[in-house]
Scaffold this motif. Structure first.
Motif, short mmCIF file in Angstrom:
data_model
loop_
_atom_site.label_atom_id
_atom_site.label_comp_id
_atom_site.label_asym_id
_atom_site.label_seq_id
_atom_site.Cartn_x
_atom_site.Cartn_y
_atom_site.Cartn_z
N ASN A 1 0.85 -1.20 0.00
CA ASN A 1 0.00 0.00 0.00
C ASN A 1 0.89 1.25 0.00
O ASN A 1 1.91 1.30 0.68
N PHE A 2 0.47 2.23 -0.79
CA PHE A 2 1.15 3.53 -0.82
C PHE A 2 0.04 4.57 -0.94
O PHE A 2 -0.61 4.67 -1.98
N SER A 3 -0.20 5.33 0.12
CA SER A 3 -1.33 6.25 0.16
C SER A 3 -0.95 7.57 0.82
O SER A 3 0.04 7.66 1.55
N ALA A 4 -1.77 8.58 0.56
CA ALA A 4 -1.64 9.89 1.22
C ALA A 4 -2.89 10.70 0.90
O ALA A 4 -3.63 10.38 -0.04
N ARG A 5 -3.10 11.76 1.66
CA ARG A 5 -4.29 12.59 1.47
C ARG A 5 -4.06 13.69 0.41
O ARG A 5 -4.70 14.75 0.46
N LEU A 6 -3.22 13.44 -0.55
CA LEU A 6 -2.86 14.46 -1.54
C LEU A 6 -4.04 14.87 -2.41
O LEU A 6 -4.04 15.96 -2.98
N GLY A 7 -5.04 13.99 -2.53
CA GLY A 7 -6.17 14.31 -3.38
C GLY A 7 -6.95 15.53 -2.93
O GLY A 7 -7.52 16.25 -3.76
N ILE B 1 -11.24 0.78 -9.25
CA ILE B 1 -10.74 2.15 -9.18
C ILE B 1 -11.94 3.08 -9.09
O ILE B 1 -12.83 3.04 -9.94
N ARG B 2 -11.97 3.92 -8.06
CA ARG B 2 -13.14 4.75 -7.81
C ARG B 2 -12.74 6.16 -7.38
O ARG B 2 -11.64 6.40 -6.89
N ARG B 3 -13.68 7.10 -7.55
CA ARG B 3 -13.55 8.43 -6.93
C ARG B 3 -14.64 8.54 -5.89
O ARG B 3 -15.84 8.56 -6.21
N LEU B 4 -14.24 8.60 -4.61
CA LEU B 4 -15.20 8.55 -3.51
C LEU B 4 -15.30 9.86 -2.73
O LEU B 4 -16.40 10.24 -2.31
N HIS B 5 -14.17 10.55 -2.50
CA HIS B 5 -14.19 11.62 -1.50
C HIS B 5 -13.60 12.96 -1.95
O HIS B 5 -13.85 13.97 -1.30
N ILE B 6 -12.80 12.98 -3.00
CA ILE B 6 -12.16 14.23 -3.38
C ILE B 6 -12.94 14.93 -4.48
O ILE B 6 -13.73 14.31 -5.19
N LYS B 7 -12.70 16.24 -4.64
CA LYS B 7 -13.41 17.02 -5.65
C LYS B 7 -12.78 16.92 -7.02
O LYS B 7 -13.45 17.13 -8.03
N ALA B 8 -11.51 16.63 -7.08
CA ALA B 8 -10.80 16.54 -8.35
C ALA B 8 -11.43 15.47 -9.24
O ALA B 8 -11.99 14.48 -8.76
N SER C 1 -9.53 9.57 -9.91
CA SER C 1 -9.82 8.54 -8.91
C SER C 1 -9.01 8.76 -7.65
O SER C 1 -7.88 9.26 -7.69
N ASP C 2 -9.59 8.41 -6.50
CA ASP C 2 -8.88 8.61 -5.24
C ASP C 2 -8.69 7.31 -4.45
O ASP C 2 -8.07 7.31 -3.39
N VAL C 3 -9.21 6.19 -4.96
CA VAL C 3 -8.98 4.91 -4.28
C VAL C 3 -8.83 3.82 -5.34
O VAL C 3 -9.57 3.79 -6.34
N THR D 1 -4.53 5.14 -2.09
CA THR D 1 -5.59 6.12 -2.05
C THR D 1 -5.01 7.52 -1.99
O THR D 1 -3.89 7.74 -1.54
N TYR D 2 -5.80 8.46 -2.49
CA TYR D 2 -5.51 9.90 -2.40
C TYR D 2 -6.23 10.52 -1.21
O TYR D 2 -6.20 11.73 -1.05
N ALA D 3 -6.92 9.71 -0.39
CA ALA D 3 -7.86 10.26 0.57
C ALA D 3 -7.71 9.69 1.97
O ALA D 3 -8.65 9.74 2.76
#
Length: 351
Positions: free
Chosen positions: A154-160, A207-214, A217-219, A237-239
């Motif tokens: 896993n490699f994630s961060a809240r960058l989204g 691959i989904r976009r769940l939480h960010i406005k951009a 995809s964020d997950v 994830t980006y979130a």
């Protein structure tokens, strides 16, 4: 070029990661930063002052300079191919930060152009160079876990949440950053896992976009099978808060490598990357009450990377993270995107 002469390079594209690369060049005894270019005059003037190098008015001006041996491309993904092809045609060696490109066609063009011109093409997949991840490879090869069975990562961060419409990673089509978190972060592990177990055969992905406005995809969750028979999981994830780890399961032991990086703002986080090994732990589990903590040296993965670029230019040797390897990592991402779209497994050889 003499083996003791410094390789003279130009920085192309001046963003957050360009400073990490330029700082490594400053630490190197093998390279010298002679000039730079980015479209924004203020950015290139500030870079020129900070690193004591010239600045150019255009990329073409960089390529005209006879004292530039190679270019360091930290530009948006979509222009990697354009810049690499122009550099190769001018006889300049090419370091390009991952991914090699956004599309397989562009990646193949880059490889062909650099091969035809007889110049080095090195892809900036630095993650495999971290001491903990290097040690995993060593232990696998030495039989330290028995026969490999499975790998999780896993490699994630809240960058989204920081993405805005003026940033190219905001957009999820091929003009921006298709795959979002997977193309930005997860692709590092796609490269590292192939380094461990060889080519990936098949992937199945959500691959989904769940939480960010951009509009990206964020997950991402991808299961995969390697040609060697090992199966795996790669999540990104980006979130969610920062995570960067790999767990390898074998018939005799499990290895768990974790980068416990401090939770700093992104610009501050980048400053610790040259000493990232200080924040890394590697444990081996063999069924006892407590895991064995495996000691790790503190290296300098970015310096190792740019020094190898210099060595390849001097000697003509093949880079560890060459164009073909970069294309394999990109194929993982493109196959995952296709799988998520069709909800079917995708064979990477079809790309």
């Amino acid at each position: 070029m003499g083996k003791m002469e410094k390789v003279r390079v130009a920085q192309i594209g001046i963003g957050s990661w360009s400073g990490v690369i330029a700082n490594a060049v400053q630490r190197s005894e093998k390279l010298e930063m002679v000039t730079c270019y980015t479209r924004t005059p203020e950015k290139r003037a500030a870079f020129s002052r900070q690193y004591g190098c010239d600045q150019e008015q255009s990329f073409e001006d960089v390529l005209k300079r006879p004292d530039v041996d190679g270019v360091l491309l930290t530009t948006p993904n979509v222009v990697h191919a354009e810049h690499a092809l122009l550099a190769a045609q001018a006889g300049k060696h090419v370091y390009v930060e991952k991914p090699i490109a956004n599309t397989m066609d562009d990646g193949r063009k880059m490889i062909a152009a650099c091969k035809a011109a007889g110049v080095t093409l090195l892809i900036g997949h630095d993650m495999r160079r971290l001491s903990g991840f290097r040690k995993i490879k060593e232990l696998i090869d030495q039989g330290g876990i028995g026969k490999p069975v499975m790998v999780e990562s896993n490699f994630s961060a809240r960058l989204g949440f920081e993405l805005t419409p003026d940033k190219w990673r905001y957009y999820g089509d091929d003009s921006g950053c298709p795959g979002g978190a997977l193309m930005t972060m997860g692709i590092h592990h796609a490269d590292t896992l192939a380094y461990y177990f060889g080519p990936v055969k098949t992937v199945f992905s959500f691959i989904r976009r769940l939480h960010i406005k951009a509009d990206v995809s964020d997950v991402e969750l991808t299961s995969c099978e390697f040609d060697s028979g090992v199966v795996g999981y790669l999540g990104t994830t980006y979130a969610s808060p920062r995570a960067n780890w790999i767990r390898v399961s074998g018939t005799d032991a499990q290895l768990f490598c974790n980068l416990g990086l401090p939770n700093l703002p992104f610009d501050e986080y980048l400053k610790v990357w040259s000493v990232v090994d200080r924040y890394t732990t590697l444990e081996r589990y063999t069924g006892g009450d407590k895991p064995e903590l495996i000691p790790l040296p503190v290296g300098d993965p970015i310096l190792e990377e740019v020094d190898e670029f210099a060595d390849c230019i001097r000697t003509g040797k093949k880079p560890e993270t060459d164009g073909d390897g970069g294309l394999e990592a990109l194929a993982f991402v493109r196959a995952a995107l296709e799988s998520s779209k069709t909800q079917r497994p995708v064979d990477l050889k079809t790309l």
